[in-house]
Write an enzyme that holds these catalytic residues in place. Structure first.
Site, PDB file in Angstrom:
ATOM      1  N   ASP A   1      -0.894  -3.961   4.130  1.00  0.00           N
ATOM      2  CA  ASP A   1      -0.541  -3.093   3.007  1.00  0.00           C
ATOM      3  C   ASP A   1      -0.095  -1.767   3.593  1.00  0.00           C
ATOM      4  O   ASP A   1      -0.669  -1.294   4.574  1.00  0.00           O
ATOM      5  CB  ASP A   1      -1.719  -2.877   2.061  1.00  0.00           C
ATOM      6  CG  ASP A   1      -1.250  -2.499   0.652  1.00  0.00           C
ATOM      7  OD1 ASP A   1      -0.348  -1.636   0.560  1.00  0.00           O
ATOM      8  OD2 ASP A   1      -1.762  -3.035  -0.331  1.00  0.00           O
TER       9      ASP A   1
ATOM     10  N   GLU B   1       7.711   9.562   2.151  1.00  0.00           N
ATOM     11  CA  GLU B   1       6.803   8.469   1.805  1.00  0.00           C
ATOM     12  C   GLU B   1       7.134   7.177   2.545  1.00  0.00           C
ATOM     13  O   GLU B   1       6.394   6.213   2.462  1.00  0.00           O
ATOM     14  CB  GLU B   1       6.876   8.205   0.288  1.00  0.00           C
ATOM     15  CG  GLU B   1       6.311   9.329  -0.553  1.00  0.00           C
ATOM     16  CD  GLU B   1       4.821   9.521  -0.337  1.00  0.00           C
ATOM     17  OE1 GLU B   1       4.077   8.532  -0.377  1.00  0.00           O
ATOM     18  OE2 GLU B   1       4.413  10.657  -0.104  1.00  0.00           O
TER      19      GLU B   1
ATOM     20  N   ASP C   1       0.776  -7.729  -0.609  1.00  0.00           N
ATOM     21  CA  ASP C   1       0.776  -7.680  -2.068  1.00  0.00           C
ATOM     22  C   ASP C   1       2.117  -7.108  -2.516  1.00  0.00           C
ATOM     23  O   ASP C   1       2.349  -5.909  -2.411  1.00  0.00           O
ATOM     24  CB  ASP C   1      -0.382  -6.794  -2.536  1.00  0.00           C
ATOM     25  CG  ASP C   1      -0.418  -6.645  -4.049  1.00  0.00           C
ATOM     26  OD1 ASP C   1       0.351  -7.335  -4.735  1.00  0.00           O
ATOM     27  OD2 ASP C   1      -1.215  -5.833  -4.544  1.00  0.00           O
TER      28      ASP C   1
ATOM     29  N   HIS D   1      -5.204  -4.862   0.781  1.00  0.00           N
ATOM     30  CA  HIS D   1      -4.927  -3.978  -0.352  1.00  0.00           C
ATOM     31  C   HIS D   1      -6.130  -3.093  -0.665  1.00  0.00           C
ATOM     32  O   HIS D   1      -5.991  -1.890  -0.908  1.00  0.00           O
ATOM     33  CB  HIS D   1      -4.555  -4.826  -1.568  1.00  0.00           C
ATOM     34  CG  HIS D   1      -4.186  -4.034  -2.781  1.00  0.00           C
ATOM     35  ND1 HIS D   1      -3.102  -3.179  -2.811  1.00  0.00           N
ATOM     36  CD2 HIS D   1      -4.760  -3.949  -4.012  1.00  0.00           C
ATOM     37  CE1 HIS D   1      -3.029  -2.613  -4.005  1.00  0.00           C
ATOM     38  NE2 HIS D   1      -4.022  -3.057  -4.743  1.00  0.00           N
TER      39      HIS D   1
END
Length: 770
Positions: free
Chosen positions: A558, A596, A628, A745
């Site tokens: 993740d 980001e 995910d 996650h």
């Protein structure tokens, strides 16, 4: 075994599909256009029939002449079949809307049969989401019933019409905040935009912009004398003290996520997930929003009966599904009292019965943990805390205190002492055993208001004084239902910063899950579930799979880019071996990044290097890598890079949990739809709810820097299904997501929420963040 199941799709009449499509190139950037004055890009979309605007500013239209004041040029004429499948679906969805079958129209029909409902300060509004799927050359409309939770007050009212309070509110809720434009009949939901580095909301105090967007709503949606009077009654005159909030569309399915728009606090309300609310309200709302398969099916049939059009079928579609074979259900191995690895079926017990022997029952065989972390073995004493929410009734507090003490005794007498004596007998073949954990009479009981910041600080201070010089602590927490998930998270995070692993038990469980034979104890399975969860957090694992994957390792990742005091964190990786044993959990620390985004070449190289630190080499190995959501192009490039650099064969596919497809049957199954596989790996045991499939799509084999796309096979589906059996958070329940994805996650969320990173715990599989 095959079966037929009704799904939430209806077939679309092909007469809606145009023969010719016209493509135009848009020259001016929609974002720049918005900054200048306004909404010509939106007017283009609204005032022309059949428009799709792609991320590269190509206009795909069913009309040869566009009414548009901006700069564009015709690029050509093509047939509909020449369009990419996703653009075909988007265009068909647009044409449905223009023929009176849109989300707004279907939501109005839904609310004839399911009314909005108020819960305190919140209103729950049943609505419809629409999308289009192409399957076997036909197009199907997906009709998905959702429930939107919104504030009863506008955002401007919530912040007391104070610009400073507004900025603080947006900053506080920036992770999950969505805003609904209630002055538009479309009720579109948006996400506020934030500055890249300061993370402050993008607010514009220019009164001309505020006036423009206020008048825009009147002219567009409330443009008759009667409607204007109603608008002023509902929203009042424009308040020029409010800043305009720059926002983007929340939905990535329907619209380009890069398009921006200004919102006025006076005309929007915050929307919420139930998890963001106090748990007593959340529980009521969740109970209302859960619909059984037959209830959903009936509501959709009622909507379709009201649709006055032959563009879509009047009945829901059926699809052929494959049921999951029963023999795959209990594919786990455990250790018997001699330390031997055996299939659980050989001991004639179920996974839910792993700890029943701890009640000194001769009926159930003793089951040793499959592995105990070395770190845990070396700890001689673990301080024990019982933390009580002062908001609980006194009898609940007393019950919780006694129950937690009994649970600790179970750990000490049944687990620690007996395991160690059994382990000594088995030492010739296996190093198994728990340390002597001396909790007896030493637990610290703390009672504070857990719903207040002051109370939480007081708990932390008291725990801190007892944890000096200690490596690890354990806390059982009794909490009232009113606590929000954010408060739960804060308490657990602050305790772990002191090396205290915690287990929260809520008021409902303490009141309603009592043993029917002994009301002074929790239900037997609840007790064993709590022990199982606590020991999993301490790294103690009771089983592996009785199954071997055709991979050396399975890795869940993740991405969670953020700056931390110890460096820049890119995300998390959780490794399982070919038998489903969790090997390592690692944070991926990378060099300083811009914004980001994360350099995925660096991310995956750091992942390989990190595992190498623990003597796990991925060179020349075959791995299944899952995450995910969708594997992005950036991530695919990173995987190509490590496959070539380290000679790794990577198999990957998208694992998508949020999508609108629903099957109206409560059984474990999978089916093919639109080139993707939809898998329901769990069966709901609760009285209400419709199972949500996970979507598996876009399988890729990445080797020697090259990508080969393949179809998802039956074996791939069974591998994913088996991975959902590895739930360390419940002794009996199944997981919806495959375990590597689920735990990656969870750990990434812990990183985002500023949890302390204890690499020595993570390296041995402590699931302290769950």
């Amino acid at each position: 075994m095959k079966a037929k199941v009704v799904i939430n799709l209806v077939k679309i009449n092909k007469k809606i599909i145009p023969d010719k499509i016209y493509v135009y190139r848009l020259f001016n950037d929609p974002e720049e256009e918005l900054q200048k004055e306004g909404y010509s890009i939106y007017r283009l979309a609204y005032e022309n029939v059949g428009i799709v605007i792609d991320p590269e500013n190509l206009i795909i239209a069913t009309t040869k002449e566009l009414e548009y004041e901006g700069e564009f040029i015709p690029e050509g004429e093509i047939s509909f079949s020449e369009l990419r499948n996703d653009y075909q679906s988007k265009l068909v969805l647009r044409l449905l809307k223009e023929n009176g079958i849109g989300e707004y129209e279907l939501s109005k029909l839904l609310r004839k049969f399911r009314k909005p409902k108020t819960f305190g300060d919140y209103k729950v509004i049943p609505s419809v989401e629409m999308s289009v799927i192409k399957h076997d050359e036909d197009f199907y409309l997906v009709i998905h019933i959702i429930h939107q939770i919104q504030s009863m007050k506008t955002l401007w009212e919530l912040v007391n019409k104070d610009p400073k309070e507004l900025e603080e509110f947006l900053m506080t809720h920036k992770e999950n905040l969505m805003l609904k434009d209630i002055a538009s009949p479309l009720k579109t939901v948006y996400k506020p935009c934030f500055e890249e580095y300061t993370k402050k909301p993008k607010l514009d105090h220019n009164q001309e912009i505020v006036k423009y967007w206020y008048n825009y709503h009147i002219e567009r949606y409330w443009n008759t004398p009667e409607a204007k009077l109603e608008f002023y009654r509902k929203f009042g005159q424009v308040d020029l003290k409010q800043p305009a909030i720059l926002a983007k569309f929340a939905s990535k399915i329907k619209k380009n996520k890069n398009y921006k728009i200004y919102l006025l606090p006076q005309l929007v309300v915050p929307t919420y997930n139930a998890e963001q609310l106090e748990s007593d309200v959340a529980k009521e709302i969740l109970e209302y929003t859960k619909l059984m398969p037959e209830e959903r099916k009936e509501l959709l049939e009622n909507i379709l009966a009201e649709v006055d059009s032959d563009i879509i079928d009047k009945s829901l579609s059926e699809i052929e599904v494959e049921k999951i074979a029963q023999e795959l259900e209990n594919k786990i191995r455990v250790r018997d009292d001699k330390g031997n690895s055996v299939p659980i079926s050989q001991l004639n017990v179920q996974k839910s019965q792993l700890l029943l022997w701890t009640n000194y029952s001769r009926k159930y065989p003793v089951i040793l943990p499959y592995e105990v972390p070395e770190k845990f073995r070396k700890i001689r004493e673990i301080p024990m805390f019982i933390i009580l929410d002062s908001g609980l009734l006194a009898d609940i507090q007393n019950f919780a205190t006694n129950e937690f003490r009994e649970l600790v005794k179970s750990m000490y007498y049944s687990l620690a002492k007996k395991y160690n004596s059994l382990a000594k007998k088995a030492r010739s073949t296996n190093e198994i055993g728990l340390p002597f954990l001396d909790f007896r009479g030493k637990e610290k009981v703390i009672t504070e208001d857990l719903n207040s910041d002051k109370g939480i600080i007081e708990v932390v201070e008291q725990v801190s004084s007892f944890m000096k010089g200690k490596e690890l602590g354990l806390a059982f927490i009794a909490a009232r239902n009113k606590l929000s998930s954010e408060k739960f998270e804060e308490i657990k995070r602050r305790l772990f910063n002191l090396n205290v692993i915690s287990q929260v038990v809520n008021e409902d469980t303490l009141k309603n899950k009592r043993d029917k034979y002994d009301r002074n104890r929790l239900d037997l399975f609840v007790r064993h579930n709590l022990l199982f969860q606590v020991l999993s957090k301490l790294g103690v694992k009771y089983y592996v799979l009785d199954y071997r994957f055709n991979y050396d390792y399975i890795i869940g990742i993740d991405v969670a880019p953020m700056k931390r005091s110890e460096g820049y964190i890119g995300g998390s990786a959780v490794m399982f071996d070919s038998q489903g044993y969790i090997r390592k959990i690692v944070p991926i620390k990378i060099g300083e990044q811009r914004g980001e985004s994360v350099d995925m070449n660096e991310f995956f190289k750091e992942m390989v290097d990190k595992f190498k630190e623990f003597n796990i080499k991925l060179d020349n190995k075959k791995i299944l890598l899952l995450r995910d959501g969708r594997i992005t192009n950036n991530e695919e490039e990173g995987l190509k890079y490590i496959s070539e650099m380290f000679d790794i064969e990577v198999v990957t596919m998208d694992v998508i949990k949020n999508h609108p497809v629903r099957a109206f049957a409560n059984m474990k199954m999978y089916f093919n739809l639109g080139g993707a596989i939809y898998l329901i790996p769990h069966k709901l045991k609760q009285a209400k709810g419709t199972p949500i499939p996970i979507k598996l799509a876009k399988k890729r084999i990445i080797k020697n820097g090259k990508v080969e796309k393949q179809s998802i096979t039956r074996q791939d589906v069974l591998d994913i299904f088996i991975l959902t059996r590895l739930n360390y958070g419940s002794i009996s329940a199944d997981m919806r997501l495959p375990a590597p994805v689920h735990y990656a996650h969870k750990f990434a969320n812990a990183i985002r929420n500023e949890w302390k990173i204890k690499e020595e715990f993570l390296a041995e599989g402590f699931l302290y963040f769950v």
